[in-house]
Enzyme design. Sequence first.
Site, PDB file in Angstrom:
ATOM      1  N   ASN A   6      35.996  50.257  45.081  1.00 17.77           N
ATOM      2  CA  ASN A   6      36.468  48.970  44.651  1.00 17.77           C
ATOM      3  C   ASN A   6      38.130  48.959  44.357  1.00 17.77           C
ATOM      4  O   ASN A   6      38.058  49.270  43.332  1.00 17.77           O
ATOM      5  CB  ASN A   6      35.654  48.073  43.704  1.00 17.77           C
ATOM      6  CG  ASN A   6      35.973  46.718  43.566  1.00 17.77           C
ATOM      7  OD1 ASN A   6      37.128  46.289  44.408  1.00 17.77           O
ATOM      8  ND2 ASN A   6      35.431  46.206  42.699  1.00 17.77           N
ATOM      9  N   LYS A   8      39.980  46.709  43.628  1.00 12.01           N
ATOM     10  CA  LYS A   8      40.290  45.641  42.873  1.00 12.01           C
ATOM     11  C   LYS A   8      41.829  45.116  43.161  1.00 12.01           C
ATOM     12  O   LYS A   8      42.288  44.955  44.575  1.00 12.01           O
ATOM     13  CB  LYS A   8      40.271  45.749  41.494  1.00 12.01           C
ATOM     14  CG  LYS A   8      38.710  46.589  41.137  1.00 12.01           C
ATOM     15  CD  LYS A   8      38.400  46.605  39.726  1.00 12.01           C
ATOM     16  CE  LYS A   8      36.896  47.153  39.650  1.00 12.01           C
ATOM     17  NZ  LYS A   8      36.553  47.278  37.972  1.00 12.01           N
ATOM     18  N   HIS A  90      30.925  40.581  42.240  1.00 16.11           N
ATOM     19  CA  HIS A  90      31.426  41.158  41.293  1.00 16.11           C
ATOM     20  C   HIS A  90      31.515  40.598  39.847  1.00 16.11           C
ATOM     21  O   HIS A  90      31.878  39.684  39.568  1.00 16.11           O
ATOM     22  CB  HIS A  90      32.390  41.691  41.700  1.00 16.11           C
ATOM     23  CG  HIS A  90      33.092  43.238  40.835  1.00 16.11           C
ATOM     24  ND1 HIS A  90      33.633  42.927  39.576  1.00 16.11           N
ATOM     25  CD2 HIS A  90      32.996  44.381  40.864  1.00 16.11           C
ATOM     26  CE1 HIS A  90      34.009  44.129  39.195  1.00 16.11           C
ATOM     27  NE2 HIS A  90      33.448  45.119  39.899  1.00 16.11           N
ATOM     28  N   GLU A  92      34.038  40.799  37.652  1.00 16.35           N
ATOM     29  CA  GLU A  92      35.196  40.178  37.463  1.00 16.35           C
ATOM     30  C   GLU A  92      35.285  38.718  37.922  1.00 16.35           C
ATOM     31  O   GLU A  92      36.025  37.747  37.475  1.00 16.35           O
ATOM     32  CB  GLU A  92      36.242  41.197  38.147  1.00 16.35           C
ATOM     33  CG  GLU A  92      36.398  42.302  36.992  1.00 16.35           C
ATOM     34  CD  GLU A  92      36.963  43.658  37.553  1.00 16.35           C
ATOM     35  OE1 GLU A  92      37.288  43.546  38.650  1.00 16.35           O
ATOM     36  OE2 GLU A  92      36.587  44.862  36.679  1.00 16.35           O
ATOM     37  N   GLU A 159      25.746  46.785  37.857  1.00 18.01           N
ATOM     38  CA  GLU A 159      27.290  47.126  37.200  1.00 18.01           C
ATOM     39  C   GLU A 159      27.055  46.584  35.906  1.00 18.01           C
ATOM     40  O   GLU A 159      27.709  45.449  35.794  1.00 18.01           O
ATOM     41  CB  GLU A 159      28.360  46.910  38.305  1.00 18.01           C
ATOM     42  CG  GLU A 159      28.434  47.473  39.398  1.00 18.01           C
ATOM     43  CD  GLU A 159      29.762  47.515  39.989  1.00 18.01           C
ATOM     44  OE1 GLU A 159      30.294  48.570  40.113  1.00 18.01           O
ATOM     45  OE2 GLU A 159      30.329  46.335  40.095  1.00 18.01           O
ATOM     46  N   GLY A 165      35.211  49.434  33.703  1.00 15.49           N
ATOM     47  CA  GLY A 165      36.680  49.735  33.437  1.00 15.49           C
ATOM     48  C   GLY A 165      36.760  50.028  31.940  1.00 15.49           C
ATOM     49  O   GLY A 165      37.934  49.884  31.363  1.00 15.49           O
ATOM     50  N   SER A 195      32.349  52.772  35.227  1.00 16.33           N
ATOM     51  CA  SER A 195      33.027  53.947  34.593  1.00 16.33           C
ATOM     52  C   SER A 195      32.422  55.441  35.327  1.00 16.33           C
ATOM     53  O   SER A 195      32.539  56.432  34.581  1.00 16.33           O
ATOM     54  CB  SER A 195      32.975  53.895  33.073  1.00 16.33           C
ATOM     55  OG  SER A 195      33.789  52.844  32.590  1.00 16.33           O
TER      56      SER A 195
HETATM   57  P1  PGA Z   1      35.160  51.083  37.161  1.00 14.93           P
HETATM   58  O1  PGA Z   1      34.721  49.823  38.078  1.00 14.93           O
HETATM   59  O2  PGA Z   1      34.662  52.274  37.810  1.00 14.93           O
HETATM   60  O3  PGA Z   1      36.555  50.954  36.867  1.00 14.93           O
HETATM   61  O4  PGA Z   1      34.436  51.004  35.795  1.00 14.93           O
HETATM   62  C1  PGA Z   1      33.479  49.497  38.602  1.00 14.93           C
HETATM   63  C2  PGA Z   1      33.463  48.445  39.340  1.00 14.93           C
HETATM   64  O5  PGA Z   1      33.869  47.162  38.926  1.00 14.93           O
HETATM   65  O6  PGA Z   1      32.983  48.412  40.562  1.00 14.93           O
END
Ligand code: PGA
Length: 235
Positions: A6, A8, A90, A92, A159, A165, A195
């Site tokens: 992803n 983002k 997601h 976010e 997740e 993140g 992560s």
């Molecule tokens: P990350 O993000 O690997 O930076 O933790 C994962 C995600 O949001 O899919």
Amino acid sequence: MIIASNFKTNHTRNSTYAYLATLQEFITKKDSKQDIYIFPPSTALDGFTLSSQIHVGVQNAYPVEKGSFTGEIGLEQINEFGLNTILIGHSERRHILGESQALCAKKFDYFKEQDFEIVYCIGEPLEVREKGIDEVMAYNLKQLEGIDLSYDKLIVAYEPVWAIGTGVSASVQQIEETLGKLHQKVKAPLLYGGSVNVSSVKEILEIEHCEGVLVGTASWDVDSFCQMIEIADSI
Ligand code: PGA
């Protein structure tokens, strides 16, 4: 296995092209058997010519063909590039952009109708995780409300919000327990995200009921993403 990236709000149109070219070369050279999913930002979407195991999808879209939804893209814009994969729910979008469960379910229904492959994300915040597994499951199952779990093009990504993140992945034991319980309700492939990196991907991919990973930060560098694919190939 499913190895997904992803992007983002990272990468440009140019760097997405360069990324995909390197990725394609790597997959061909190594004869990798993994199913790869890439979600670039919408400004970098295109009708890419890639091998069929590399699926390019959209990170988000409004559940409409076209219309007056400022800042959003709809089916018409996605169809221009012949894409049919979407990320929905997601954390976010749920937590930063305030997307409700009702809207996630509406998007799911719309893109299911369009026969899209849907990577649907769920995950609990820290205060819920701290209350224990029963609360965690209740929270995650609520995020599946209104979702047709029998849809054959559904992939569910677990997740945890607190692991995204942050550099702090959920532990193998936490992932194993949560995916095990999810598997009792969800027969679609289950991914873990939060992560994941080159050092942790092997132990995560080896967890029972884990059919892949959804990676943010550690996937933005194509060499590190390719290393994760190579590790998956070695399992
Ligand atoms: P990350 O993000 O690997 O930076 O933790 C994962 C995600 O949001 O899919």
